[in-house]
Design an enzyme around this catalytic site. Structure first.
Site, PDB file in Angstrom:
ATOM      1  N   ASP A 180      -4.299  -6.184   4.426  1.00 19.04           N
ATOM      2  CA  ASP A 180      -3.706  -4.874   4.725  1.00 19.04           C
ATOM      3  C   ASP A 180      -4.751  -3.763   4.669  1.00 19.04           C
ATOM      4  O   ASP A 180      -4.806  -2.892   5.539  1.00 19.04           O
ATOM      5  CB  ASP A 180      -2.582  -4.569   3.720  1.00 19.04           C
ATOM      6  CG  ASP A 180      -1.587  -5.709   3.628  1.00 19.04           C
ATOM      7  OD1 ASP A 180      -1.591  -6.557   4.541  1.00 19.04           O
ATOM      8  OD2 ASP A 180      -0.824  -5.755   2.651  1.00 19.04           O
TER       9      ASP A 180
ATOM     10  N   LYS B  93       7.346  -4.798  -3.527  1.00 21.63           N
ATOM     11  CA  LYS B  93       6.509  -5.911  -3.995  1.00 21.63           C
ATOM     12  C   LYS B  93       6.061  -5.784  -5.446  1.00 21.63           C
ATOM     13  O   LYS B  93       6.018  -6.776  -6.170  1.00 21.63           O
ATOM     14  CB  LYS B  93       5.285  -6.067  -3.094  1.00 21.63           C
ATOM     15  CG  LYS B  93       5.431  -7.098  -1.992  1.00 21.63           C
ATOM     16  CD  LYS B  93       6.468  -6.759  -0.945  1.00 21.63           C
ATOM     17  CE  LYS B  93       5.960  -5.954   0.208  1.00 21.63           C
ATOM     18  NZ  LYS B  93       7.003  -5.395   1.089  1.00 21.63           N
TER      19      LYS B  93
HETATM   20  P1  ADP Z   1       5.210  -2.313   1.874  1.00 13.76           P
HETATM   21  O1  ADP Z   1       5.633  -3.601   2.531  1.00 13.76           O
HETATM   22  O2  ADP Z   1       5.668  -1.131   2.656  1.00 13.76           O
HETATM   23  O3  ADP Z   1       3.777  -2.268   1.512  1.00 13.76           O
HETATM   24  P2  ADP Z   1       5.569  -2.240  -1.020  1.00 13.76           P
HETATM   25  O4  ADP Z   1       6.759  -2.635  -1.818  1.00 13.76           O
HETATM   26  O5  ADP Z   1       4.322  -3.012  -1.210  1.00 13.76           O
HETATM   27  O6  ADP Z   1       6.036  -2.264   0.505  1.00 13.76           O
HETATM   28  O7  ADP Z   1       5.227  -0.717  -1.301  1.00 13.76           O
HETATM   29  C1  ADP Z   1       6.212   0.290  -1.171  1.00 13.76           C
HETATM   30  C2  ADP Z   1       5.883   1.440  -2.117  1.00 13.76           C
HETATM   31  O8  ADP Z   1       4.781   2.216  -1.566  1.00 13.76           O
HETATM   32  C3  ADP Z   1       7.009   2.436  -2.246  1.00 13.76           C
HETATM   33  O9  ADP Z   1       7.949   2.016  -3.225  1.00 13.76           O
HETATM   34  C4  ADP Z   1       6.273   3.688  -2.686  1.00 13.76           C
HETATM   35  O10 ADP Z   1       5.978   3.659  -4.057  1.00 13.76           O
HETATM   36  C5  ADP Z   1       4.968   3.576  -1.912  1.00 13.76           C
HETATM   37  N1  ADP Z   1       5.091   4.368  -0.668  1.00 13.76           N
HETATM   38  C6  ADP Z   1       5.339   3.932   0.587  1.00 13.76           C
HETATM   39  N2  ADP Z   1       5.399   4.961   1.475  1.00 13.76           N
HETATM   40  C7  ADP Z   1       5.189   6.083   0.754  1.00 13.76           C
HETATM   41  C8  ADP Z   1       5.129   7.483   1.076  1.00 13.76           C
HETATM   42  N3  ADP Z   1       5.326   7.939   2.291  1.00 13.76           N
HETATM   43  N4  ADP Z   1       4.874   8.339   0.071  1.00 13.76           N
HETATM   44  C9  ADP Z   1       4.692   7.896  -1.189  1.00 13.76           C
HETATM   45  N5  ADP Z   1       4.729   6.605  -1.544  1.00 13.76           N
HETATM   46  C10 ADP Z   1       4.974   5.712  -0.597  1.00 13.76           C
HETATM   47 MG    MG Z   2       2.773  -3.488   0.101  1.00 13.63          MG
END
Ligand code: ADP
Ligand code: MG
Length: 327
Positions: free
Chosen positions: A189, A233
């Site tokens: 990623d 995650k």
């Molecule tokens: P992904 O598959 O999108 O990476 P994760 O569970 O690994 O999913 O990460 C999601 C987390 O990333 C959210 O719970 C939040 O804490 C953070 N996050 C995602 N988008 C934002 C945003 N726009 N602003 C702040 N934090 C974010």
């Molecule tokens: Mg993630």
């Protein structure tokens, strides 16, 4: 390696999102931002999430991204705000950064990036920053919003310290530092977030990290469907369970083949050590493993280790209490 820091000139007047973010920044902090940082999310084109096994992957970046407006000061305080009211304001002294894995709130992902770049550059202190984050990647949908946030924070830290780091090193640094929050990802990623280029997917290979263009068919359109089911995650052990399952399999295979297994973590690295083709590797896997789930006891017996050693040296913090079935 020539340093090729990820900087681009953007025509500010043509970019409504930047203008809106600047206005919101001024509304919030009563000053203008000094610079902007941006990191895209990604989609994995053939679904092979095997980067944490050391194997190559084929992602492309998407238009959705994390954008941050930033000002720098000498307060030594990191002030974070978000255009999405779901993500609350946060402020911390730059000399007291801690990341709470038990409670993976959004600002801890940001601090992962700050701490990762601070450690990479051996910075004894950090300036103060004010930062307003605006994200367009649906969170916890598998498009890697978390890594985009970590990578964006890494860029913010590099720039606010007036340093230049190559894209490759930034990718490696941010891949390592997202683990501070507990997810033991393999680096796909963060690599595509920094190494992506318009109009091409990238074959990402590891050890050493490298990215090769994979030209997409002209006019191809990719439709990404969102089931709207979120999988956070860091807040669950699902992701890490897969990682430690592969880690344990690597160690058991290595031990049965008479290798020094304790330092081996990834199936791809083991395959190289064994000098086997993928087909031969599959034969070995079929021969060594039974299809039924393995219990902790059986794993410990096979590796000749105690449950404590399994927990401390092989499992991640959030897979320690997974009951009978580790695999
Ligand atoms: P992904 O598959 O999108 O990476 P994760 O569970 O690994 O999913 O990460 C999601 C987390 O990333 C959210 O719970 C939040 O804490 C953070 N996050 C995602 N988008 C934002 C945003 N726009 N602003 C702040 N934090 C974010
Ligand atoms: Mg993630």
């Amino acid at each position: 390696m020539a340093v090729n820091p990820p900087k681009t000139k953007v025509l500010f007047s043509a970019n409504q999102r930047l203008q809106k973010l600047k206005e919101a920044f001024i509304g919030k902090y009563e000053e203008s931002p000094l610079f902007y940082a941006c990191a895209p999310g990604r989609v994995n084109l053939i679904g092979e999430h095997i980067d944490y096994c050391g194997y190559a992957v084929l992602p492309m970046a998407i238009e959705q991204n994390i954008l941050a407006a930033v000002s720098v000061n000498n307060s030594q305080t990191i002030q974070l705000a978000n255009t999405n009211p779901k993500y609350k304001d946060f402020s911390v002294s730059a000399s007291e950064l801690t990341i709470d894995r038990e409670n993976p709130q959004w600002h801890y992902y940001f601090l992962c990036g700050v701490k990762g770049v601070q450690d990479q550059l051996s910075l004894s202190s950090l300036p103060g920053i004010r930062c307003l984050v605006d994200g367009t990647i649906p969170a916890s949908s598998g498009l890697s919003s978390s890594s985009a946030l970590v990578c964006c924070a890494g860029l913010v830290t590099m720039e606010s310290n007036q340093k230049a780091i190559s894209k490759i090193l930034l990718a490696e640094t941010c891949a390592k530092c997202e683990r501070y929050i507990g997810t033991e990802g393999g680096g796909m990623d963060q690599s595509i977030s920094f190494l992506a280029e318009e109009g091409t997917a990238k074959l990402i290979e590891f050890n050493p990290l490298r990215a090769t263009d994979v030209k997409l068919p002209d006019g191809a359109v990719f439709v990404i469907a969102n089931s709207c089911v979120e999988m956070n995650k860091a807040a669950s052990s699902h992701f890490n369970i897969r990682v430690v399952e592969c880690r344990i399999a690597t160690k058991i295979l290595a031990k049965t083949r008479g290798l020094e297994w304790s330092g081996l973590q990834k199936l791809g690295v083991l395959q190289i050590e064994l000098g086997l083709s993928l087909d031969k590797m599959l034969d070995v896997v079929e021969k060594v493993f039974h299809p039924e789930p393995y219990s902790r006891e059986e794993i410990c017996k096979l590796l000749e280790i105690t449950t404590e050693q399994l927990c401390n040296n092989i499992l991640s913090a959030n897979t320690q209490h997974g009951g009978q079935r580790v695999m």
